[in-house]
Design an enzyme around this catalytic site. Structure first.
Site, PDB file in Angstrom:
ATOM      1  N   GLU A   6      41.334  36.043  42.745  1.00 16.38           N
ATOM      2  CA  GLU A   6      41.986  34.961  41.996  1.00 16.38           C
ATOM      3  C   GLU A   6      43.439  34.882  42.436  1.00 16.38           C
ATOM      4  O   GLU A   6      44.112  35.908  42.563  1.00 16.38           O
ATOM      5  CB  GLU A   6      41.872  35.212  40.493  1.00 16.38           C
ATOM      6  CG  GLU A   6      40.430  35.104  40.021  1.00 16.38           C
ATOM      7  CD  GLU A   6      40.275  35.088  38.508  1.00 16.38           C
ATOM      8  OE1 GLU A   6      41.028  35.797  37.815  1.00 16.38           O
ATOM      9  OE2 GLU A   6      39.392  34.352  38.024  1.00 16.38           O
TER      10      GLU A   6
ATOM     11  N   GLU B 110      35.920  39.667  37.619  1.00 16.06           N
ATOM     12  CA  GLU B 110      37.182  40.425  37.521  1.00 16.06           C
ATOM     13  C   GLU B 110      36.984  41.409  36.382  1.00 16.06           C
ATOM     14  O   GLU B 110      37.070  41.033  35.208  1.00 16.06           O
ATOM     15  CB  GLU B 110      38.350  39.478  37.204  1.00 16.06           C
ATOM     16  CG  GLU B 110      38.649  38.469  38.296  1.00 16.06           C
ATOM     17  CD  GLU B 110      39.353  39.092  39.494  1.00 16.06           C
ATOM     18  OE1 GLU B 110      39.743  40.274  39.431  1.00 16.06           O
ATOM     19  OE2 GLU B 110      39.487  38.387  40.499  1.00 16.06           O
TER      20      GLU B 110
ATOM     21  N   CYS C  51      43.991  45.400  32.783  1.00 16.28           N
ATOM     22  CA  CYS C  51      43.042  45.969  33.759  1.00 16.28           C
ATOM     23  C   CYS C  51      43.803  46.688  34.852  1.00 16.28           C
ATOM     24  O   CYS C  51      43.283  47.594  35.487  1.00 16.28           O
ATOM     25  CB  CYS C  51      42.189  44.856  34.345  1.00 16.28           C
ATOM     26  SG  CYS C  51      43.191  43.519  34.989  1.00 16.28           S
TER      27      CYS C  51
ATOM     28  N   ASN D  61      43.111  40.064  26.509  1.00 14.22           N
ATOM     29  CA  ASN D  61      44.363  40.784  26.788  1.00 14.22           C
ATOM     30  C   ASN D  61      45.456  39.902  27.392  1.00 14.22           C
ATOM     31  O   ASN D  61      46.636  40.130  27.148  1.00 14.22           O
ATOM     32  CB  ASN D  61      44.111  42.052  27.623  1.00 14.22           C
ATOM     33  CG  ASN D  61      43.499  41.775  28.967  1.00 14.22           C
ATOM     34  OD1 ASN D  61      42.963  40.700  29.206  1.00 14.22           O
ATOM     35  ND2 ASN D  61      43.568  42.741  29.852  1.00 14.22           N
TER      36      ASN D  61
END
Ligand code: NAP
Length: 493
Positions: free
Chosen positions: A474, A266, A300, A167
């Site tokens: 992150e 993640e 997400c 994505n």
């Protein structure tokens, strides 16, 4: 790069052909040991635009061996030198943003404007971590009882395996590669099979920026599970960082448990978007548009469900519906296109299925609710109202341009609904009441909150989730810690 598309413009063809063919292992580009290749499709047309090497288990092993071989000298490379390579790569990404954005749009589908935004966002991770490379600190202190001294140092964790989704084909890579390079780790990167071209283009940029051979190795493969599992179970690997679905993340945590591998995850999200009656509705609609439609809803962090206080629900719904109806669909390369295709037929069918389930359960369609166009994998921007609590779309990650709207009466009810999910990545809250804003932000079970903001992603902020959205962060000051070990030396004076 082997291409076969007849329908590309000359510029598109040139941009695809500039991507190096093959696997990038030990600083060299080479074919897969099987000689096989995998097709890359343009999701706006369903046509093949390129093929990439199809790595085997042996190729995966060679990539890890190259990373292991380079680890010691890379860890010994001065932090300033590591940082300057990242800085050069930031500049090259920025200079070539137009071509890289076009490449991304062709393989992933998002509009050119959004693809350019992603290249800028991706490059910023390199700039941020080029600055962090020289700020890896330790400590020297006196033990409380006196006598001994405590020396604490940070060292690179060692060779890493970095697995990224389709994505955000560039930014999900630089968000891992940036801190790994800065920390002194070597790595094997496996991009998503649907969108490998951006990562291969990035590997070429890292090579040009002066990254020594073996520090970054990139393999593309269609036998994903078979090639990845032996690497995860290999004692030479010291760290796995994965971005992708919760389903695959769970499997990889199981595989990594055998050796107690260090892991960052993640994973998926199911972001609630809360609108209180005291919100600035202009800002809430604007924020909703961003949180829902960024990346065609395939993020997400995408607002998965809207919980709106009853007194403003009708107006919010009307205004959001009008805005979604004004968006233009099409191939992301065309001027003025806002919404591109979904990544593949499977994703489009999943979105359609969740909409049907909600409608069958009693939800009403305010707009959309159908696939769009005669080619590619488009789905029309959709608003669902009166969505009952039983609808799957309120619990499952929709990953598409669908906005289900449910209402609430009280703050407690809103918080309960927001937290009623196994996920915990991000939540959005729109209110002008400062006390409510902070009270609700504290009560939300998520790793991030967008307060009167429809986008939270920022390279200088710690991005990550709780619950089934994973663990680890992150970006921000925290991002580099995922690639460092703390060693303590006890000293007798
Ligand atoms: P996915 O199917 O889980 O794939 C992600 C990556 O894992 C791809 O490179 C994929 O390779 C690889 N993979 C698949 N099966 C594997 C296996 N058995 N062993 C090792 N690797 C495997 O997810 P996706 O559909 O690409 O991405 C969408 C998901 O990512 C969504 O759930 C989204 O929420 C999540 N996401 C999370 C974040 C975050 O920061 N929290 C950011 C972006 C996306 P193949 O392509 O070859 O299958």
């Amino acid at each position: 790069m082997s291409t076969m598309a007849q329908h590309l413009t000359d510029r598109e063809q040139a941009v695809v052909e500039a991507v190096p063919a093959g696997l990038f292992i030990g600083g060299k580009w080479r074919e897969s040991s099987s000689g096989k290749r995998v097709d890359v499709e343009d999701p706006a047309t369903g046509q093949v635009i390129a093929t990439v090497a199809d790595a085997t288990v042996e190729d995966g092993d060679a990539a890890l061996a190259a990373a292991v071989e380079a680890q010691e000298s890379w860890a010994a490379t001065p932090p300033r030198a590591r940082g300057e390579i990242l800085r050069r790569a930031f500049e090259l990404l920025t200079e070539r943003a137009d071509d890289l954005a076009l490449l991304m749009t062709m393989e992933m589908g998002k509009s050119l404007k959004e693809a350019k935004g992603e290249i800028a966002y991706a490059a910023e991770f390199f700039r941020w971590f080029s600055e962090e490379a020289v700020r890896i600190h330790g400590r020297y202190s006196t033990a409380p009882a006196g006598g001994s001294r405590l020396l604490t140092m940070k060292q690179p964790v060692g060779p890493c395996l970095l697995i990224t989704p389709w994505n955000f084909p560039m930014a999900m890579g630089t968000r891992k590669i940036g801190p790994a390079v800065a920390a002194g780790c070597t790595m094997v990167v496996k991009p998503a099979t649907a969108t490998p071209l951006s990562m291969l283009a990035l590997a070429k940029i890292m090579e040009e920026a002066g990254l020594p051979g073996g520090v970054l190795n990139v393999i593309t493969t269609s036998s994903t599970g078979q090639v990845m599992e032996p690497l995860i179970r290999d004692p030479r690997l010291r760290k796995l960082s994965f971005t992708g679905s919760t389903e695959v993340g769970r499997k990889l945590v199981e595989q990594s448990a055998e050796r107690l591998l260090r892991v960052s995850m993640e994973l998926g999200g199911n972001a609630p978007f809360l609108v209180f009656e005291d919100a600035d509705l202009d800002a809430a609609v604007e924020g909703a548009l961003l949180a829902k439609m960024r990346n065609i809803g395939e993020a997400c962090t995408a607002a998965n469900r809207f919980h709106v206080q009853s007194s403003v629900a009708e107006e919010f719904t009307r205004r959001l519906t009008e805005r979604l109806e004004g968006l233009r669909l099409g191939r992301g390369t065309e001027d003025g296109v806002d919404v591109g295709p979904l990544i593949d037929a499977g994703q489009r069918d999943k979105v359609a299925e969740l909409v049907k389930d909600a409608v069958d359960a009693g939800a009403r369609l305010a707009t959309g609710g159908t696939a769009w166009g005669d080619q590619g994998y488009f789905y029309a921007p959709t608003v669902l109202t009166d969505v009952p609590a039983s609808a799957r779309i309120l619990r499952e990650e929709v990953f598409g341009p669908v906005a289900p709207i449910a209402t609430f009466e009280t703050e407690d009810e809103a918080v309960r609904a927001a937290n009623d999910t196994e996920y915990g990545l991000v939540a959005y809250v729109f209110t002008r009441d400062l006390q409510r804003a902070l009270r609700v932000s504290e009560r939300l079970d998520t790793g991030m909150v967008g307060l009167n903001a429809g986008v939270v992603s920022n390279p200088s902020a710690p991005f990550g989730g709780v619950k089934a959205s994973g663990f680890g962060r992150e970006g921000g000051f925290e991002g580099i810690d995922e690639y460092l070990e703390t060693k303590y030396v006890g000293i007798t004076l």
